[in-house]
Design a protein around this motif. Sequence first.
Motif, PDB file in Angstrom:
ATOM      1  N   LYS A   1     -11.521  -8.352   1.441  1.00  0.00           N
ATOM      2  CA  LYS A   1     -12.201  -8.085   0.176  1.00  0.00           C
ATOM      3  C   LYS A   1     -11.162  -7.628  -0.845  1.00  0.00           C
ATOM      4  CE  LYS A   1     -16.591  -6.659   2.302  1.00  0.00           C
ATOM      5  NZ  LYS A   1     -16.157  -7.008   3.676  1.00  0.00           N
ATOM      6  N   ILE A   2     -11.285  -8.124  -2.061  1.00  0.00           N
ATOM      7  CA  ILE A   2     -10.340  -7.778  -3.126  1.00  0.00           C
ATOM      8  C   ILE A   2     -10.364  -6.266  -3.372  1.00  0.00           C
ATOM      9  CG2 ILE A   2      -9.682  -8.130  -5.539  1.00  0.00           C
ATOM     10  CD1 ILE A   2      -9.354 -10.627  -3.817  1.00  0.00           C
ATOM     11  N   GLY A   3      -9.198  -5.634  -3.349  1.00  0.00           N
ATOM     12  CA  GLY A   3      -9.087  -4.200  -3.592  1.00  0.00           C
ATOM     13  C   GLY A   3      -9.281  -3.352  -2.345  1.00  0.00           C
ATOM     14  N   GLU A   4      -9.592  -4.006  -1.223  1.00  0.00           N
ATOM     15  CA  GLU A   4      -9.857  -3.272   0.020  1.00  0.00           C
ATOM     16  C   GLU A   4      -8.645  -2.473   0.474  1.00  0.00           C
ATOM     17  OE1 GLU A   4     -11.109  -4.289   4.685  1.00  0.00           O
ATOM     18  OE2 GLU A   4     -10.704  -5.902   3.241  1.00  0.00           O
ATOM     19  N   ASP A   5      -7.469  -3.057   0.368  1.00  0.00           N
ATOM     20  CA  ASP A   5      -6.261  -2.374   0.828  1.00  0.00           C
ATOM     21  C   ASP A   5      -5.985  -1.097   0.033  1.00  0.00           C
ATOM     22  OD1 ASP A   5      -5.866  -4.000  -1.358  1.00  0.00           O
ATOM     23  OD2 ASP A   5      -3.808  -4.545  -0.853  1.00  0.00           O
ATOM     24  N   LEU A   6      -6.292  -1.129  -1.263  1.00  0.00           N
ATOM     25  CA  LEU A   6      -6.073   0.062  -2.101  1.00  0.00           C
ATOM     26  C   LEU A   6      -7.056   1.179  -1.723  1.00  0.00           C
ATOM     27  CD1 LEU A   6      -5.570  -1.661  -5.588  1.00  0.00           C
ATOM     28  CD2 LEU A   6      -3.826  -0.848  -3.997  1.00  0.00           C
ATOM     29  N   GLU A   7      -8.314   0.795  -1.486  1.00  0.00           N
ATOM     30  CA  GLU A   7      -9.316   1.792  -1.102  1.00  0.00           C
ATOM     31  C   GLU A   7      -8.972   2.417   0.242  1.00  0.00           C
ATOM     32  OE1 GLU A   7     -13.089  -0.137  -1.106  1.00  0.00           O
ATOM     33  OE2 GLU A   7     -13.038  -0.592  -3.260  1.00  0.00           O
TER      34      GLU A   7
ATOM     35  N   ILE B   1      -8.677   2.869  10.060  1.00  0.00           N
ATOM     36  CA  ILE B   1      -8.032   2.526   8.783  1.00  0.00           C
ATOM     37  C   ILE B   1      -6.620   1.999   9.026  1.00  0.00           C
ATOM     38  CG2 ILE B   1      -7.088   3.493   6.648  1.00  0.00           C
ATOM     39  CD1 ILE B   1      -9.498   5.419   6.645  1.00  0.00           C
ATOM     40  N   GLU B   2      -5.867   2.671   9.872  1.00  0.00           N
ATOM     41  CA  GLU B   2      -4.494   2.240  10.145  1.00  0.00           C
ATOM     42  C   GLU B   2      -4.473   0.855  10.778  1.00  0.00           C
ATOM     43  OE1 GLU B   2      -2.931   5.457  12.457  1.00  0.00           O
ATOM     44  OE2 GLU B   2      -2.185   6.538  10.681  1.00  0.00           O
ATOM     45  N   ALA B   3      -5.417   0.598  11.690  1.00  0.00           N
ATOM     46  CA  ALA B   3      -5.484  -0.719  12.333  1.00  0.00           C
ATOM     47  C   ALA B   3      -5.816  -1.809  11.312  1.00  0.00           C
ATOM     48  CB  ALA B   3      -6.533  -0.701  13.447  1.00  0.00           C
ATOM     49  N   ARG B   4      -6.761  -1.497  10.400  1.00  0.00           N
ATOM     50  CA  ARG B   4      -7.151  -2.487   9.390  1.00  0.00           C
ATOM     51  C   ARG B   4      -6.006  -2.756   8.406  1.00  0.00           C
ATOM     52  NH1 ARG B   4      -9.968  -6.995   8.251  1.00  0.00           N
ATOM     53  NH2 ARG B   4     -10.929  -6.949   6.177  1.00  0.00           N
ATOM     54  N   LEU B   5      -5.319  -1.697   7.997  1.00  0.00           N
ATOM     55  CA  LEU B   5      -4.186  -1.880   7.081  1.00  0.00           C
ATOM     56  C   LEU B   5      -3.061  -2.672   7.744  1.00  0.00           C
ATOM     57  CD1 LEU B   5      -3.980   1.602   5.293  1.00  0.00           C
ATOM     58  CD2 LEU B   5      -4.563  -0.594   4.241  1.00  0.00           C
ATOM     59  N   ASN B   6      -2.841  -2.450   9.049  1.00  0.00           N
ATOM     60  CA  ASN B   6      -1.827  -3.230   9.770  1.00  0.00           C
ATOM     61  C   ASN B   6      -2.200  -4.712   9.791  1.00  0.00           C
ATOM     62  OD1 ASN B   6      -0.168  -1.061  10.348  1.00  0.00           O
ATOM     63  ND2 ASN B   6      -1.148  -0.612  12.320  1.00  0.00           N
ATOM     64  N   GLU B   7      -3.499  -4.975   9.969  1.00  0.00           N
ATOM     65  CA  GLU B   7      -3.966  -6.363   9.967  1.00  0.00           C
ATOM     66  C   GLU B   7      -3.745  -7.005   8.594  1.00  0.00           C
ATOM     67  OE1 GLU B   7      -8.040  -8.925  10.963  1.00  0.00           O
ATOM     68  OE2 GLU B   7      -8.170  -6.766  10.553  1.00  0.00           O
ATOM     69  N   ILE B   8      -4.092  -6.268   7.537  1.00  0.00           N
ATOM     70  CA  ILE B   8      -3.928  -6.795   6.173  1.00  0.00           C
ATOM     71  C   ILE B   8      -2.450  -7.026   5.852  1.00  0.00           C
ATOM     72  CG2 ILE B   8      -4.198  -6.240   3.722  1.00  0.00           C
ATOM     73  CD1 ILE B   8      -6.794  -4.748   4.489  1.00  0.00           C
ATOM     74  N   ASN B   9      -1.600  -6.054   6.219  1.00  0.00           N
ATOM     75  CA  ASN B   9      -0.167  -6.195   5.948  1.00  0.00           C
ATOM     76  C   ASN B   9       0.441  -7.355   6.727  1.00  0.00           C
ATOM     77  OD1 ASN B   9      -0.074  -4.039   4.159  1.00  0.00           O
ATOM     78  ND2 ASN B   9       0.295  -2.530   5.773  1.00  0.00           N
ATOM     79  N   GLY B  10      -0.075  -7.604   7.939  1.00  0.00           N
ATOM     80  CA  GLY B  10       0.387  -8.758   8.714  1.00  0.00           C
ATOM     81  C   GLY B  10       0.066 -10.064   8.010  1.00  0.00           C
ATOM     82  N   LEU B  11      -1.123 -10.153   7.428  1.00  0.00           N
ATOM     83  CA  LEU B  11      -1.514 -11.354   6.670  1.00  0.00           C
ATOM     84  C   LEU B  11      -0.686 -11.482   5.394  1.00  0.00           C
ATOM     85  CD1 LEU B  11      -5.404 -11.150   7.078  1.00  0.00           C
ATOM     86  CD2 LEU B  11      -3.853 -12.755   8.200  1.00  0.00           C
ATOM     87  N   LYS B  12      -0.369 -10.336   4.782  1.00  0.00           N
ATOM     88  CA  LYS B  12       0.459 -10.376   3.559  1.00  0.00           C
ATOM     89  C   LYS B  12       1.844 -10.942   3.859  1.00  0.00           C
ATOM     90  CE  LYS B  12      -1.572  -6.543   0.889  1.00  0.00           C
ATOM     91  NZ  LYS B  12      -1.301  -5.204   0.328  1.00  0.00           N
TER      92      LYS B  12
ATOM     93  N   LYS C   1      -6.188  10.775   2.271  1.00  0.00           N
ATOM     94  CA  LYS C   1      -7.010  11.980   2.377  1.00  0.00           C
ATOM     95  C   LYS C   1      -7.113  12.459   3.822  1.00  0.00           C
ATOM     96  CE  LYS C   1     -10.614  10.340   0.130  1.00  0.00           C
ATOM     97  NZ  LYS C   1     -11.964  10.296  -0.510  1.00  0.00           N
ATOM     98  N   LEU C   2      -7.377  11.517   4.745  1.00  0.00           N
ATOM     99  CA  LEU C   2      -7.525  11.902   6.152  1.00  0.00           C
ATOM    100  C   LEU C   2      -6.203  12.360   6.758  1.00  0.00           C
ATOM    101  CD1 LEU C   2      -9.941   9.109   7.426  1.00  0.00           C
ATOM    102  CD2 LEU C   2     -10.462  11.538   7.165  1.00  0.00           C
ATOM    103  N   GLY C   3      -5.121  11.739   6.345  1.00  0.00           N
ATOM    104  CA  GLY C   3      -3.811  12.095   6.874  1.00  0.00           C
ATOM    105  C   GLY C   3      -3.330  13.458   6.408  1.00  0.00           C
ATOM    106  N   ASN C   4      -3.923  13.937   5.279  1.00  0.00           N
ATOM    107  CA  ASN C   4      -3.538  15.247   4.733  1.00  0.00           C
ATOM    108  C   ASN C   4      -4.750  16.185   4.698  1.00  0.00           C
ATOM    109  OD1 ASN C   4      -0.598  14.794   3.567  1.00  0.00           O
ATOM    110  ND2 ASN C   4      -1.799  12.973   3.016  1.00  0.00           N
ATOM    111  N   PHE C   5      -5.598  16.071   5.737  1.00  0.00           N
ATOM    112  CA  PHE C   5      -6.862  16.801   5.752  1.00  0.00           C
ATOM    113  C   PHE C   5      -6.667  18.308   5.609  1.00  0.00           C
ATOM    114  CE2 PHE C   5     -10.171  19.154   7.983  1.00  0.00           C
ATOM    115  CZ  PHE C   5     -11.302  18.681   7.338  1.00  0.00           C
ATOM    116  N   GLU C   6      -5.767  18.867   6.391  1.00  0.00           N
ATOM    117  CA  GLU C   6      -5.583  20.313   6.383  1.00  0.00           C
ATOM    118  C   GLU C   6      -5.141  20.827   5.021  1.00  0.00           C
ATOM    119  OE1 GLU C   6      -3.042  21.646   9.483  1.00  0.00           O
ATOM    120  OE2 GLU C   6      -4.330  20.890  11.103  1.00  0.00           O
ATOM    121  N   ARG C   7      -4.164  20.159   4.418  1.00  0.00           N
ATOM    122  CA  ARG C   7      -3.684  20.572   3.082  1.00  0.00           C
ATOM    123  C   ARG C   7      -4.785  20.447   2.047  1.00  0.00           C
ATOM    124  NH1 ARG C   7       1.292  17.284   1.380  1.00  0.00           N
ATOM    125  NH2 ARG C   7       0.987  18.570  -0.484  1.00  0.00           N
TER     126      ARG C   7
END
Length: 562
Positions: free
Chosen positions: A207-213, A303-314, A220-226
């Motif tokens: 989906k267009i813009g999915e990678d940015l979202e 999220i990390e798995a999906r971004l890896n998939e998108i970056n692989g296609l890129k 946010k999740l990676g910096n939850f504590e902060r």
Amino acid sequence: MLQELSIKNFAIIDELTVSLEKGLTVLTGETGAGKSIIIDALYLLAGGRGSSEFVRHGEKKAELEGLFILEDQKHPCYVKTAELGIEIEEGMVVLQRDISSNGKSVCRVNGKLVTIGILREIGSSLVDIHGQHEHQELMDESSHIRLLDQFGEKEIARALKNYKEVFSRYDQTKKRITQLSENEQQMAHRLDLIQFQFNEIQKANLKIGEDLELSEEKKKLGNFERLAESMQSAYSALQGEQKSLDWVSLVMGHLETAAELDSELNGALEAVSNSFYALEDATMTIRNHLDMLEFNPERLNEIEARLNEINGLKRKYGSSIEEIAEYSAKIEEEIDAITNRDNHLHNLQKELSSLEKDLSIEADELSALRKKWAKKLTDSIHKELKHLYMEKTVFQVQFDEAANGFKKDGMDAVEFFISTNPGEPLKPIAKVASGGELSRMMLALKTIFSQHQGVTSIIFDEVDTGVSGRVAQAIAEKIHQVASHSQVLCISHLPQVAAMADTHLLIQKNIASGRTTTSVTPLDNDTKIKEIGRMISGVEITDLTKKHAQELLELAHSMKQT
């Protein structure tokens, strides 16, 4: 026109600046004085091949610079520079070239660094240099069709434009047919590859813009504590007894009382009130966000798995989801074309057949116009040759009837042929051997083409070698005629040519402190007589020689008036 030429540390020239004028400028001087060196500098400035040998002995680099003034807003140089992003202000073009002692060159056009190839491309539209055996376009068979088209000007240009538009569609259709006509094994391999790629992209359901979202959510999740700590601290500073909202509320109450006593405080009250309600809204937003805040390690992994998939296609199909979608649409069309190859080939063949008919009509019209203008060109050149005492020379524009097939500039193969003696067969102009005849032939052609080529400056380097008497006078008049359409710089040993000069420059070699240098001196009428006298008689200049030189100048002045 070339307005100023600066040369530094070039061959025997230490430093020299020459200002030039319109019309015919003739450079004369003793053999070895450095006349041809100045032309060599112009040749290199226009993109010619250079070497470290041109750098003056003992110096690190040679520096060349030329200022050209374009008076015609439609000069072809404007098109070339616009394509390269080079600005031309007030019609001024400055070419610069530095040649270092190790042979490397640095080239600039209006201060912008360019390659030698680009310098040559721009320089060729500004300077046209002709030596006795270097006639560039006129002697280049492949350029004859272009010269004929220039002579035909707008009439041929319109027909050529129409032809090229149809040819572009025809050429693209042929390429598509060739692609679809490859052998079945190659086509099957290609289909397997692009079908796999298409399926992989479709399965990803991008989906267009999915990678940015997703990247924002991962942040946010990676910096939850902060994030949670910062929001809690902000909320605590705003809400509670003796906290920010409490103090602002207290200020608002005091100002309400004060404003009842002094209306000028209403503005301050309004500002504080607005701030209080804005802070109250912000506090509620922070509280709600805190209530909803929840750390979800499983979601972070998703999220990390999906971004890896998108970056692989890129990496495979495009630098963005938009580009991947474009690639998917492109190969989908190709899959359809290969799967239904027979139908597509049939349709393309029909389209090609229709385009061939249209192209043939355009090519025939273009060829007919070229033959019409070739006859006019032949008549014009015979007229010029007659003035140069070559009335028995035959010039002809030949069309190669054996040449067939559609090319980007038509179906014609054009070449200039001449015969300089009665009874001799016509031969390609490039194979004519006699220096004097070749010089006159070139001048006849240049007289005509100088009106159509739009070149700013034309350089003749001793093109009058091998002629004398009435032929020399005719050549002088013809060179001056060329100068009526373009600025002309001419190195000559003929007094007749020097007498026709609008500007006469004397090139001299001097020796100072054990080093040889070259100087350029503009001549007035008296010094012109002296120099032309030297050209007539050699070393000794008599009163009779001066008288002859004076007569030559008067005759030239009379001819220029008419």
